[in-house]
Enzyme design. Structure first.
Site, mmCIF file in Angstrom:
data_model
loop_
_atom_site.group_PDB
_atom_site.id
_atom_site.type_symbol
_atom_site.label_atom_id
_atom_site.label_comp_id
_atom_site.label_asym_id
_atom_site.label_seq_id
_atom_site.Cartn_x
_atom_site.Cartn_y
_atom_site.Cartn_z
ATOM 1 N N LYS A 175 0.841 -1.198 0.000
ATOM 2 C CA LYS A 175 0.000 0.000 0.000
ATOM 3 C C LYS A 175 0.881 1.253 0.000
ATOM 4 C CE LYS A 175 -3.501 2.246 2.838
ATOM 5 N NZ LYS A 175 -4.423 2.137 3.955
ATOM 6 N N GLU A 198 10.489 -4.669 4.615
ATOM 7 C CA GLU A 198 10.580 -6.057 4.179
ATOM 8 C C GLU A 198 10.270 -6.189 2.682
ATOM 9 O OE1 GLU A 198 8.942 -4.900 6.788
ATOM 10 O OE2 GLU A 198 8.896 -6.328 8.450
ATOM 11 N N GLY A 209 -4.858 -1.921 5.145
ATOM 12 C CA GLY A 209 -4.069 -3.061 4.649
ATOM 13 C C GLY A 209 -4.747 -4.401 4.915
ATOM 14 N N ARG A 210 -5.237 -4.587 6.143
ATOM 15 C CA ARG A 210 -5.837 -5.885 6.488
ATOM 16 C C ARG A 210 -7.245 -6.036 5.944
ATOM 17 N NH1 ARG A 210 -4.664 -2.585 10.536
ATOM 18 N NH2 ARG A 210 -6.287 -1.770 11.899
ATOM 19 N N GLU A 221 -4.740 -6.874 14.781
ATOM 20 C CA GLU A 221 -4.200 -5.566 14.411
ATOM 21 C C GLU A 221 -5.324 -4.518 14.482
ATOM 22 O OE1 GLU A 221 -2.481 -4.410 10.405
ATOM 23 O OE2 GLU A 221 -0.596 -4.686 11.467
ATOM 24 N N HIS A 267 -5.441 -33.683 17.210
ATOM 25 C CA HIS A 267 -4.344 -34.541 17.662
ATOM 26 C C HIS A 267 -3.191 -33.708 18.198
ATOM 27 C CE1 HIS A 267 -6.325 -38.104 16.043
ATOM 28 N NE2 HIS A 267 -6.823 -37.218 15.189
ATOM 29 N N LYS A 286 9.266 -0.787 14.168
ATOM 30 C CA LYS A 286 9.773 -0.443 12.825
ATOM 31 C C LYS A 286 10.839 0.640 12.931
ATOM 32 C CE LYS A 286 5.548 -1.064 10.081
ATOM 33 N NZ LYS A 286 4.527 -0.377 9.285
HETATM 34 O O1 F6P Z 1 3.126 -3.195 9.800
HETATM 35 C C1 F6P Z 1 1.776 -3.188 9.663
HETATM 36 C C2 F6P Z 1 1.328 -2.837 8.287
HETATM 37 O O2 F6P Z 1 1.228 -1.467 8.149
HETATM 38 C C3 F6P Z 1 -0.003 -3.520 8.008
HETATM 39 O O3 F6P Z 1 -1.080 -2.834 8.512
HETATM 40 C C4 F6P Z 1 0.032 -3.640 6.534
HETATM 41 O O4 F6P Z 1 -0.906 -4.579 6.080
HETATM 42 C C5 F6P Z 1 1.470 -4.060 6.326
HETATM 43 O O5 F6P Z 1 2.186 -3.317 7.281
HETATM 44 C C6 F6P Z 1 2.021 -3.856 4.951
HETATM 45 O O6 F6P Z 1 1.986 -2.527 4.549
HETATM 46 P P1 F6P Z 1 2.185 -2.135 3.032
HETATM 47 O O7 F6P Z 1 1.085 -2.751 2.237
HETATM 48 O O8 F6P Z 1 2.137 -0.635 3.005
HETATM 49 O O9 F6P Z 1 3.529 -2.660 2.593
#
Ligand code: F6P
Length: 549
Positions: free
Chosen positions: A212, A218, A274-275, A360, A391, A511
């Site tokens: 987003k 990452e 995002g979620r 979240e 199990h 972060k």
């Molecule tokens: O670290 C949390 C977050 O902001 C989530 O809410 C989001 O889904 C994820 O990181 C990834 O963010 P982006 O889509 O901006 O890379």
């Protein structure tokens, strides 16, 4: 929001107080007694909508509990908050954003306004662009840099830009194009990327960089490694990037700076959290896998559940009922978690998906007014598909000291019928909720001639609450309904607890600290360390250890 000012703090709401008193009265009641007192309980305490059947009779509630919970929903201003969300009000007030994932699945002729602009035409313009692109990839019309067709799709993203796509792909694999491969890279741990591309041919691989913000550490690190891997594999010609990289983002500037042609960017908007984004362009990998038609059927499923949530009376409203039961179990019975247990192997990533959606969203300790809550908010959501969990951790659910309410999810028809498998699977899910609710008394154990010393070990107290959701079969539409169901459960919970389910400030501190530590690990000479003694020591030790041969 006007509703905010007239809503009393949760513990001062009349229904909350009444629920407390009511809990004292009924806390000793066992599900055995509740079922014995009303022979029709198992039929009465059910609700059905959009093809989802909910049996909530195995919760520790009476008709009075339900009445009070519904009253609590009213006193919490739920209706007003729902109207505000569907209308496009900026209810995510800490980020000054509307919350309109429901617009992502609105029909073409719907009208939903943000800042005076109808957003539905934009949603459908992106859907049309995704559809056209998916058709080109799936048909082989889109060629890679060397002229080969694309056979492997790698989605690079994390959090909402990964969990939705992964869950969706696994859930709908039955409908996926099997001559294409779909892999997902999320973790900054290099092992994730290296293993994902291990067997892939760069000439046949398309990367979807899903972010987003297009700034997530990452994702950008993985995207850069992907670009290096591709260029290395294709002889270093930078023009190859355009044929092998597309982006899903709200940030055109950053996408372009990365080197991806914005013509190959699929957008979404800041009013999609995002979620809550798996049905935005973030679903591109899903559309590539299952095809546009199935994808649109999934969106229609989402929309059907949205309409149910928006219009059904609270007492018949699946998300409202399930959310209220979760509040009862969490805040009055003291449950700390909810296990989501799908008896459908294709839903194996559904619990992981729900972890972000629920925790979240409602893992918050201050109210909308910024005051510290004096009650619990989001329970911990977790789970595994049945029957595997049986199990493993079910022992604790049946005989442990904690109360673990369970959501069982099952389907009448298997997608891959095989001999007696499905009847056996369903026998197990029904057996589990029965065993949890009714257990086995000491008298019943003794009647089986169990030696006296073993009797306490073989007793099942029962009285452990569960919901069962039963649907016909796992189709794209049903998946959409299930996800929308939990999205709206989270919304209702947030309304009751008076928290904002749409921001996530709690992820920021880690972060920021990581950004600060990176150079402290990488710089040739160790900069002066200003952390606590533990963190300083770990950093020094790591530097020493990594430099040893
Ligand atoms: O670290 C949390 C977050 O902001 C989530 O809410 C989001 O889904 C994820 O990181 C990834 O963010 P982006 O889509 O901006 O890379």
């Amino acid at each position: 929001m006007s509703t905010k000012s007239v809503i009393k703090p949760l513990t001062q709401r009349q229904a909350w107080k009444s629920l407390g008193a009511h809990h004292k009265k009924i806390s000793k009641l066992h599900l055995r007694e509740l079922f014995a007192a009303d022979k029709q309980r198992g039929e009465k305490m059910t609700a059905e909508a959009a093809g989802l059947f909910l049996d909530y009779s195995k919760n520790r509630i009476t008709a009075e509990t339900l009445k009070l919970l519904l009253q609590l929903a009213k006193e919490s201003g739920l209706r007003g908050r729902m109207d505000a969300m569907f209308r496009g009000d900026k209810i995510n007030f800490t980020e000054n954003r509307a919350v309109l994932h429901t617009a992502l699945r609105a029909p073409r002729n719907a009208k939903i306004f943000v800042d005076g602009k109808n957003v539905v035409p934009d949603v459908h313009a992106v859907l049309d662009k995704l559809t056209a692109f998916a058709k080109r990839i799936r048909s082989g019309a889109w060629k890679g840099h060397t002229g080969k067709r694309i056979k492997s799709i790698v989605n690079i993203g994390i959090g909402g830009s990964d969990l939705g796509p992964v869950m969706d792909y696994e859930a709908l694999k039955h409908y996926a194009k099997r001559d294409m491969k779909f892999v997902f890279v999320s973790n900054v741990d290099g092992a994730d990327f290296v293993e994902a591309v291990h067997d892939l041919d760069p000439a046949e691989t398309l990367f979807i960089v899903s972010s987003k913000t297009f700034t997530t550490q990452e994702t950008m690190t993985n995207a850069e490694s992907a670009r290096d891997w591709l260029l290395k594999g294709l002889g270093g010609n930078k023009n190859a990037v355009a044929k092998h990289f597309v982006a899903v983002s709200t940030n055109a500037e950053k996408v372009s700076a990365f080197g991806i042609d914005t013509a190959n960017m699929f957008g979404f908007w800041d009013w999609v959290g995002g979620r809550y984004s798996m049905d935005s362009a973030i679903g591109l990998s899903t559309m590539l896998a299952i095809g546009p038609e199935n994808y649109l059927a999934m969106l229609a499923g989402f929309h059907e559940l949205d309409e149910h949530f928006r219009t059904a009376p609270f007492e018949k409203n699946l998300p409202v009922l399930m959310a209220l039961l979760s509040v009862w179990n969490t805040n009055f019975l003291g449950a700390e978690t909810i296990a989501v247990l799908p008896y459908e192997n294709y839903l194996k990533r559904f619990p992981a998906y729900l972890q972000q959606l629920t925790m979240e969203s409602n893992g918050k300790h201050v109210t909308l007014a910024g005051t510290k809550v004096n009650y619990e908010t989001s329970p911990i959501y977790w789970g595994e598909p049945g029957t595997n969990g049986q199990h493993s951790f079910y022992q604790l659910i049946h005989q442990g000291t904690r109360l673990i309410p369970c959501d069982f999810i099952a389907f009448a028809k298997a997608l891959t019928p095989l001999g007696r498998h499905h009847d056996i699977l369903l026998a197990n899910v029904f057996a589990q909720s029965e065993a949890l609710a009714f257990g086995k008394t000491a008298a019943e154990v003794r009647a089986e001639n169990v030696p006296a010393a073993l009797v306490p070990h073989k007793v099942f107290e029962g009285n452990r609450p569960s919901n069962t959701i039963l649907a016909d079969k796992l189709t794209p539409a049903v998946l959409g309904k299930l996800v929308a169901l939990y999205e709206h459960i989270v919304f209702v919970q947030g309304a009751i607890w008076s928290v904002n389910p749409f921001d996530q400030w709690g992820v920021e501190l880690g972060k920021a600290l990581a950004q600060r530590i990176v150079p402290e690990l990488e710089n040739k000479t160790l900069p002066p360390l200003k952390h606590d003694s533990s963190t300083n020591n770990l950093i020094r030790r790591y530097r020493k250890m990594k430099s040893r041969a």
